[in-house]
Design a protein around this motif. Structure first.
Motif, PDB file in Angstrom:
ATOM      1  N   TRP A 132       0.831  -1.209   0.000  1.00 37.54           N
ATOM      2  CA  TRP A 132       0.000   0.000   0.000  1.00 37.54           C
ATOM      3  C   TRP A 132       0.863   1.256   0.000  1.00 37.54           C
ATOM      4  CZ3 TRP A 132      -0.430   4.081   3.436  1.00 37.54           C
ATOM      5  CH2 TRP A 132      -1.539   4.908   3.280  1.00 37.54           C
ATOM      6  N   HIS A 133       1.874   1.265   0.835  1.00 36.23           N
ATOM      7  CA  HIS A 133       2.724   2.447   1.000  1.00 36.23           C
ATOM      8  C   HIS A 133       3.566   2.721  -0.242  1.00 36.23           C
ATOM      9  CE1 HIS A 133       6.015   4.547   3.670  1.00 36.23           C
ATOM     10  NE2 HIS A 133       5.588   5.319   2.705  1.00 36.23           N
ATOM     11  N   THR A 134       4.147   1.681  -0.827  1.00 36.00           N
ATOM     12  CA  THR A 134       5.153   1.861  -1.873  1.00 36.00           C
ATOM     13  C   THR A 134       4.693   1.562  -3.295  1.00 36.00           C
ATOM     14  OG1 THR A 134       5.896  -0.416  -1.663  1.00 36.00           O
ATOM     15  CG2 THR A 134       6.994   1.229  -0.262  1.00 36.00           C
ATOM     16  N   GLY A 135       3.632   0.774  -3.429  1.00 36.23           N
ATOM     17  CA  GLY A 135       3.208   0.354  -4.759  1.00 36.23           C
ATOM     18  C   GLY A 135       3.944  -0.877  -5.269  1.00 36.23           C
ATOM     19  N   TYR A 136       4.837  -1.438  -4.449  1.00 40.90           N
ATOM     20  CA  TYR A 136       5.525  -2.665  -4.856  1.00 40.90           C
ATOM     21  C   TYR A 136       4.541  -3.812  -4.959  1.00 40.90           C
ATOM     22  CZ  TYR A 136      10.287  -0.866  -4.063  1.00 40.90           C
ATOM     23  OH  TYR A 136      11.458  -0.167  -4.129  1.00 40.90           O
ATOM     24  N   SER A 137       4.790  -4.710  -5.913  1.00 41.14           N
ATOM     25  CA  SER A 137       4.074  -5.982  -5.972  1.00 41.14           C
ATOM     26  C   SER A 137       4.856  -6.981  -5.120  1.00 41.14           C
ATOM     27  CB  SER A 137       4.009  -6.488  -7.416  1.00 41.14           C
ATOM     28  OG  SER A 137       5.322  -6.815  -7.870  1.00 41.14           O
ATOM     29  N   ARG A 138       4.292  -8.157  -4.912  1.00 39.62           N
ATOM     30  CA  ARG A 138       5.000  -9.195  -4.148  1.00 39.62           C
ATOM     31  C   ARG A 138       6.348  -9.513  -4.802  1.00 39.62           C
ATOM     32  NH1 ARG A 138       3.764 -11.595  -0.101  1.00 39.62           N
ATOM     33  NH2 ARG A 138       1.534 -11.259  -0.245  1.00 39.62           N
ATOM     34  N   GLU A 139       6.349  -9.651  -6.139  1.00 39.87           N
ATOM     35  CA  GLU A 139       7.581  -9.984  -6.861  1.00 39.87           C
ATOM     36  C   GLU A 139       8.614  -8.864  -6.736  1.00 39.87           C
ATOM     37  OE1 GLU A 139       4.437 -10.061  -8.316  1.00 39.87           O
ATOM     38  OE2 GLU A 139       4.220 -12.219  -7.985  1.00 39.87           O
ATOM     39  N   GLU A 140       8.156  -7.626  -6.833  1.00 39.07           N
ATOM     40  CA  GLU A 140       9.073  -6.485  -6.714  1.00 39.07           C
ATOM     41  C   GLU A 140       9.650  -6.384  -5.305  1.00 39.07           C
ATOM     42  OE1 GLU A 140       7.098  -3.450  -9.998  1.00 39.07           O
ATOM     43  OE2 GLU A 140       6.145  -3.683  -8.037  1.00 39.07           O
ATOM     44  N   LEU A 141       8.835  -6.667  -4.296  1.00 43.62           N
ATOM     45  CA  LEU A 141       9.325  -6.651  -2.917  1.00 43.62           C
ATOM     46  C   LEU A 141      10.375  -7.741  -2.740  1.00 43.62           C
ATOM     47  CD1 LEU A 141       9.344  -5.699   0.013  1.00 43.62           C
ATOM     48  CD2 LEU A 141       7.361  -7.194   0.424  1.00 43.62           C
ATOM     49  N   GLU A 160      12.710  15.984   6.367  1.00 41.90           N
ATOM     50  CA  GLU A 160      13.513  15.198   5.432  1.00 41.90           C
ATOM     51  C   GLU A 160      12.615  14.138   4.784  1.00 41.90           C
ATOM     52  OE1 GLU A 160      15.900  13.202   3.132  1.00 41.90           O
ATOM     53  OE2 GLU A 160      16.536  15.109   3.989  1.00 41.90           O
ATOM     54  N   PRO A 161      12.395  14.192   3.460  1.00 42.46           N
ATOM     55  CA  PRO A 161      11.448  13.278   2.801  1.00 42.46           C
ATOM     56  C   PRO A 161      11.732  11.789   3.015  1.00 42.46           C
ATOM     57  CG  PRO A 161      12.062  15.052   1.314  1.00 42.46           C
ATOM     58  CD  PRO A 161      12.943  15.165   2.526  1.00 42.46           C
ATOM     59  N   LEU A 162      12.977  11.371   2.908  1.00 41.66           N
ATOM     60  CA  LEU A 162      13.281   9.953   3.074  1.00 41.66           C
ATOM     61  C   LEU A 162      13.022   9.501   4.505  1.00 41.66           C
ATOM     62  CD1 LEU A 162      14.249   7.231   2.063  1.00 41.66           C
ATOM     63  CD2 LEU A 162      16.613   8.030   2.367  1.00 41.66           C
ATOM     64  N   MET A 163      13.427  10.293   5.470  1.00 41.39           N
ATOM     65  CA  MET A 163      13.182   9.945   6.870  1.00 41.39           C
ATOM     66  C   MET A 163      11.675   9.869   7.124  1.00 41.39           C
ATOM     67  SD  MET A 163      14.387   8.986   9.731  1.00 41.39           S
ATOM     68  CE  MET A 163      16.125   9.396   9.757  1.00 41.39           C
ATOM     69  N   GLN A 164      10.923  10.762   6.515  1.00 39.62           N
ATOM     70  CA  GLN A 164       9.477  10.743   6.704  1.00 39.62           C
ATOM     71  C   GLN A 164       8.875   9.451   6.136  1.00 39.62           C
ATOM     72  OE1 GLN A 164       6.981  13.814   4.805  1.00 39.62           O
ATOM     73  NE2 GLN A 164       6.086  14.104   6.848  1.00 39.62           N
ATOM     74  N   GLU A 165       9.354   9.009   4.969  1.00 33.17           N
ATOM     75  CA  GLU A 165       8.840   7.751   4.395  1.00 33.17           C
ATOM     76  C   GLU A 165       9.153   6.567   5.310  1.00 33.17           C
ATOM     77  OE1 GLU A 165       6.766   7.755   2.015  1.00 33.17           O
ATOM     78  OE2 GLU A 165       7.168   9.757   1.240  1.00 33.17           O
ATOM     79  N   ILE A 166      10.357   6.534   5.840  1.00 36.48           N
ATOM     80  CA  ILE A 166      10.751   5.451   6.750  1.00 36.48           C
ATOM     81  C   ILE A 166       9.870   5.466   7.988  1.00 36.48           C
ATOM     82  CG2 ILE A 166      12.607   4.594   8.242  1.00 36.48           C
ATOM     83  CD1 ILE A 166      14.586   5.726   6.066  1.00 36.48           C
ATOM     84  N   ARG A 167       9.629   6.639   8.531  1.00 40.58           N
ATOM     85  CA  ARG A 167       8.820   6.751   9.749  1.00 40.58           C
ATOM     86  C   ARG A 167       7.343   6.490   9.494  1.00 40.58           C
ATOM     87  NH1 ARG A 167      12.626   5.260  12.912  1.00 40.58           N
ATOM     88  NH2 ARG A 167      14.239   6.810  13.243  1.00 40.58           N
ATOM     89  N   TYR A 168       6.849   6.826   8.294  1.00 39.52           N
ATOM     90  CA  TYR A 168       5.476   6.442   7.943  1.00 39.52           C
ATOM     91  C   TYR A 168       5.340   4.921   8.047  1.00 39.52           C
ATOM     92  CZ  TYR A 168       4.089  10.948   5.719  1.00 39.52           C
ATOM     93  OH  TYR A 168       3.743  12.253   5.454  1.00 39.52           O
ATOM     94  N   LEU A 169       6.294   4.208   7.461  1.00 42.25           N
ATOM     95  CA  LEU A 169       6.261   2.748   7.494  1.00 42.25           C
ATOM     96  C   LEU A 169       6.355   2.242   8.935  1.00 42.25           C
ATOM     97  CD1 LEU A 169       6.103   0.108   5.962  1.00 42.25           C
ATOM     98  CD2 LEU A 169       8.574   0.275   5.543  1.00 42.25           C
ATOM     99  N   ASP A 170       7.272   2.814   9.709  1.00 44.28           N
ATOM    100  CA  ASP A 170       7.397   2.433  11.124  1.00 44.28           C
ATOM    101  C   ASP A 170       6.078   2.636  11.862  1.00 44.28           C
ATOM    102  OD1 ASP A 170      10.102   1.874  10.744  1.00 44.28           O
ATOM    103  OD2 ASP A 170      10.797   3.738  11.677  1.00 44.28           O
ATOM    104  N   LYS A 171       5.438   3.757  11.623  1.00 45.62           N
ATOM    105  CA  LYS A 171       4.181   4.088  12.306  1.00 45.62           C
ATOM    106  C   LYS A 171       3.098   3.075  11.966  1.00 45.62           C
ATOM    107  CE  LYS A 171       1.280   6.593  14.696  1.00 45.62           C
ATOM    108  NZ  LYS A 171       1.258   6.378  16.136  1.00 45.62           N
ATOM    109  N   MET A 172       2.996   2.701  10.689  1.00 45.52           N
ATOM    110  CA  MET A 172       1.967   1.735  10.297  1.00 45.52           C
ATOM    111  C   MET A 172       2.239   0.359  10.903  1.00 45.52           C
ATOM    112  SD  MET A 172       0.829   2.745   6.430  1.00 45.52           S
ATOM    113  CE  MET A 172       2.462   2.704   5.718  1.00 45.52           C
ATOM    114  N   ILE A 173       3.498  -0.047  10.978  1.00 45.57           N
ATOM    115  CA  ILE A 173       3.844  -1.326  11.607  1.00 45.57           C
ATOM    116  C   ILE A 173       3.524  -1.262  13.103  1.00 45.57           C
ATOM    117  CG2 ILE A 173       5.698  -2.966  12.130  1.00 45.57           C
ATOM    118  CD1 ILE A 173       4.823  -2.930   9.135  1.00 45.57           C
ATOM    119  N   ASP A 174       3.794  -0.129  13.739  1.00 47.97           N
ATOM    120  CA  ASP A 174       3.434   0.053  15.153  1.00 47.97           C
ATOM    121  C   ASP A 174       1.928  -0.089  15.350  1.00 47.97           C
ATOM    122  OD1 ASP A 174       6.059   0.529  15.862  1.00 47.97           O
ATOM    123  OD2 ASP A 174       5.806   2.690  16.190  1.00 47.97           O
TER     124      ASP A 174
END
Length: 116
Positions: free
Chosen positions: A38-47, A88-102
């Motif tokens: 959902w966050h990145t648009g990756y498919s299973r194969e791409e991940l 910082e855009p990259l840090m924000q993306e990483i923290r978005y993912l962290d937040k959703m996992i939390d």
């Protein structure tokens, strides 16, 4: 925060930690993957390819097919910092993912985690 050591950390090394955190709380690898898709648009194969290549976070997000515009709806605190205030855009993306996992580990419904 340019050059933060987190940027060069292998996503493949952190991914199992996300899964472990979720599974400790009764959630599943499939739910972790759904959040990542959902966050990145990756498919299973791409991940899987990203994991096999052991790309760092910078590459992982740079190569993301389609960052979900609804990720901007993610609010809250991760590591003592409000994710919506990270400049910082990259840090924000990483923290978005962290937040959703939390949120997943805390038992929040997937519908709410994915901001539906």
């Amino acid at each position: 925060m340019a050059g933060h050591k987190l940027y060069t950390m292998s996503f493949a090394k952190v991914y199992p930690l996300y899964i472990h955190k979720a599974e400790r709380k009764g959630r599943t690898k499939e739910e972790v993957d759904e959040i990542i898709f959902w966050h990145t648009g990756y498919s299973r194969e791409e991940l899987e390819k990203q994991l096999q290549q052991e790309n760092d976070f910078e590459t992982f997000f740079a190569e993301a097919p389609a960052l979900n515009p609804s990720r901007r709806l993610i609010k809250g605190v991760v590591c003592g910092v409000r994710v919506e205030n990270i400049e910082e855009p990259l840090m924000q993306e990483i923290r978005y993912l962290d937040k959703m996992i939390d949120e997943l580990a805390k038992g929040k419904a997937m519908e709410k985690i994915l901001r539906k």
